[in-house]
Design a protein around this motif. Structure first.
Motif, PDB file in Angstrom:
ATOM      1  N   MET A  38       0.848  -1.194   0.000  1.00  0.00           N
ATOM      2  CA  MET A  38       0.000   0.000   0.000  1.00  0.00           C
ATOM      3  C   MET A  38       0.882   1.243   0.000  1.00  0.00           C
ATOM      4  O   MET A  38       2.090   1.179   0.278  1.00  0.00           O
ATOM      5  N   HIS A  93      -7.918  12.315  -2.368  1.00  0.00           N
ATOM      6  CA  HIS A  93      -7.513  10.901  -2.415  1.00  0.00           C
ATOM      7  C   HIS A  93      -8.482  10.090  -3.289  1.00  0.00           C
ATOM      8  O   HIS A  93      -8.078   9.140  -3.943  1.00  0.00           O
ATOM      9  N   SER A  94      -9.757  10.482  -3.292  1.00  0.00           N
ATOM     10  CA  SER A  94     -10.726   9.755  -4.128  1.00  0.00           C
ATOM     11  C   SER A  94     -10.451   9.998  -5.610  1.00  0.00           C
ATOM     12  O   SER A  94     -10.868   9.211  -6.461  1.00  0.00           O
ATOM     13  N   GLN A 110      -6.885   7.624  -6.104  1.00  0.00           N
ATOM     14  CA  GLN A 110      -6.931   6.154  -6.054  1.00  0.00           C
ATOM     15  C   GLN A 110      -7.223   5.506  -7.409  1.00  0.00           C
ATOM     16  O   GLN A 110      -6.552   4.545  -7.788  1.00  0.00           O
ATOM     17  N   PRO A 128      -2.853   0.071  -3.729  1.00  0.00           N
ATOM     18  CA  PRO A 128      -3.918   0.514  -2.823  1.00  0.00           C
ATOM     19  C   PRO A 128      -3.454   1.691  -1.966  1.00  0.00           C
ATOM     20  O   PRO A 128      -2.339   1.689  -1.455  1.00  0.00           O
ATOM     21  N   ILE A 129      -4.312   2.688  -1.836  1.00  0.00           N
ATOM     22  CA  ILE A 129      -4.040   3.782  -0.903  1.00  0.00           C
ATOM     23  C   ILE A 129      -4.576   3.380   0.458  1.00  0.00           C
ATOM     24  O   ILE A 129      -5.653   2.788   0.564  1.00  0.00           O
ATOM     25  N   CYS A 130      -3.797   3.695   1.495  1.00  0.00           N
ATOM     26  CA  CYS A 130      -4.241   3.525   2.877  1.00  0.00           C
ATOM     27  C   CYS A 130      -4.300   4.905   3.508  1.00  0.00           C
ATOM     28  O   CYS A 130      -3.344   5.671   3.387  1.00  0.00           O
ATOM     29  N   CYS A 173      -9.677   5.271  -0.582  1.00  0.00           N
ATOM     30  CA  CYS A 173      -8.660   4.317  -0.124  1.00  0.00           C
ATOM     31  C   CYS A 173      -9.254   2.924  -0.178  1.00  0.00           C
ATOM     32  O   CYS A 173     -10.470   2.762  -0.295  1.00  0.00           O
ATOM     33  N   ARG A 174      -8.358   1.922  -0.109  1.00  0.00           N
ATOM     34  CA  ARG A 174      -8.826   0.536  -0.058  1.00  0.00           C
ATOM     35  C   ARG A 174      -8.436  -0.126   1.251  1.00  0.00           C
ATOM     36  O   ARG A 174      -8.791  -1.283   1.505  1.00  0.00           O
TER      37      ARG A 174
END
Ligand code: OSB
Ligand code: MG
Length: 382
Positions: free
Chosen positions: A221, A234-235, A238, A244-246, A266-267
């Motif tokens: 991540m 962030h949306s 991603q 994956p963004i945390c 994020c995921r």
């Protein structure tokens, strides 16, 4: 039914020298000023830790703002009140807007008090609060966070040392100019290790193409690349990354987590109990991630044994599915302010304490010694 009346709360100010300073995109931490809350109800004593730093780099809160908010507002909101459940404390403190790091010092201690009053471990109290059918874990899988180093060679040497100690997940701090080349060198040297990066908000959406170059390194991540309070951006990032963004800094409550997940910002979620105001909100975020099947892990903020024990209790919950930033005591403090230390098992895990309460005790002689260090180094800056 258990009811607890809060008789007294004392705040202790200590300064803890770190075994190894941590350099992030927002600055260097070599010593940690720490506020410890000693909460008394009848014969019971529980401790809570405020993780606010000296400077407002990670959070807007500092040790100075937290001291003010705790002494002037939060402690008076609790003392003399009778609680029917540990989460009553969060309700009593809700009149104070924000300041989660200050609130966490008290909220977390109330859960420990509850564990003691009911003769359970803190991990069991949290687990029963959920409630869940899946059992909790006896060991938490952990990794290690490595700060920004003067050179790539020095970074590789530290990774080698940490892998030798038994850590099986490596997190590297990055910032613009210390990212792609670093990741490439580490991947070339260690093609198979579990590797992740943490930017601590050092980039903007304009860096999206640059950050997409990280996709080829098979990272677990990328933690908090953009603004500390910017879920929206962030949306937008991603979907442009395979990695994956945390989110860490952006998630201050369960509704932030819900918003981030619904927007696709994020995921993965990093849950730091102090960042969300303590264990009451931590349990709510765990519930959300568990129900939605969202990968979750516990972040750290260089806690002493007081906060570390509480984080490890949360880390034992079944919804925590990725390695957590909860390294062994000897990676942070020698000695810590509590006993016994947390040690790393050969399989990159740390045991969850089995006794009643959080499972660590504050050492009065060290409290006095680290308190004297406060007087000589920090008293004049507050
Ligand atoms: O962003 O996760 C972070 C430490 C202080 C403040 C923020 C962060 C960190 C770390 C260290 O990465 C984690 C640890 O306690 O080992
Ligand atoms: Mg982080």
């Amino acid at each position: 039914m258990t009811a607890l009346t809060i008789d007294e709360i004392r705040l202790h100010r200590v300064v803890m020298p770190l075994v190894e300073p941590l350099r992030t995109s927002f600055g260097l931490e070599a010593v940690r000023p720490v506020l410890l809350a000693e909460v008394r109800a009848g014969d019971l004593v529980a401790w809570g830790e405020c993780t606010a730093a000296a400077e407002p780099g990670y959070s807007y809160e500092t040790v100075g703002t937290a001291y003010h908010i705790l002494t002037r507002f939060l402690i008076p909101a609790l003392v003399g009140h009778t609680l029917d459940h540990p989460s009553d404390g969060a309700r009593l403190m809700a009149g104070v807007r924000g300041h989660p790091l200050a609130k966490a010092a008290l909220d977390s201690a109330l859960w420990d008090l509850w564990a003691q009053a009911t003769g359970q471990s803190l991990a069991d109290v949290l687990w029963s609060a959920l409630p869940l059918e899946t059992p909790r874990r006896e060991r938490v899988t952990v990794g290690v966070s490595i700060g920004i180093q003067p050179s790539i060679d020095e970074t590789l040497a530290i990774i080698e040392k940490r892998l030798g100690e038994g850590y099986r997940r490596i997190k590297l701090k990055i910032r613009p100019g210390w990212d792609i080349e670093l990741a490439a060198a580490v991947r070339a040297a260690y093609p198979d290790i579990a590797l992740m990066l943490d930017a601590n908000s050092a980039y903007t959406l304009e860096d999206a193409d640059h950050l997409a170059k990280l996709d080829r390194f098979d990272l677990l991540m990328l933690e908090q690349p953009l603004g500390h309070d910017d879920i929206y951006e962030h949306s937008k990032l991603q979907p442009r990354l395979a990695t994956p963004i945390c989110l860490d800094e952006s998630i201050l409550c369960v509704n932030d987590a819900r918003l981030a997940l619904e927007l696709g910002a994020c995921r993965i979620i990093n849950l730091k109990p102090p960042r969300v105001g303590g264990l009451t909100e931590a349990v709510a975020i765990h519930r959300l991630c568990y129900d939605e099947g969202v990968p979750l892990w516990i972040g750290g903020m260089l806690e002493t044994g007081v906060g570390r024990a509480q984080n490890i209790a949360v880390g034992s919950l079944p919804g925590v599915t990725l390695p957590s930033d909860l390294s062994a005591t000897n990676r942070y403090y020698a000695p810590d302010i509590t006993e016994p230390p947390f040690v790393l098992n050969p399989d990159s895990t740390i045991d969850v304490p089995r006794g009643v309460g959080a499972g660590v005790t504050v050492q009065p002689d060290r409290l006095a010694a680290f308190g004297a260090a406060w007087e000589s180094t920090f008293a004049n800056v507050m």
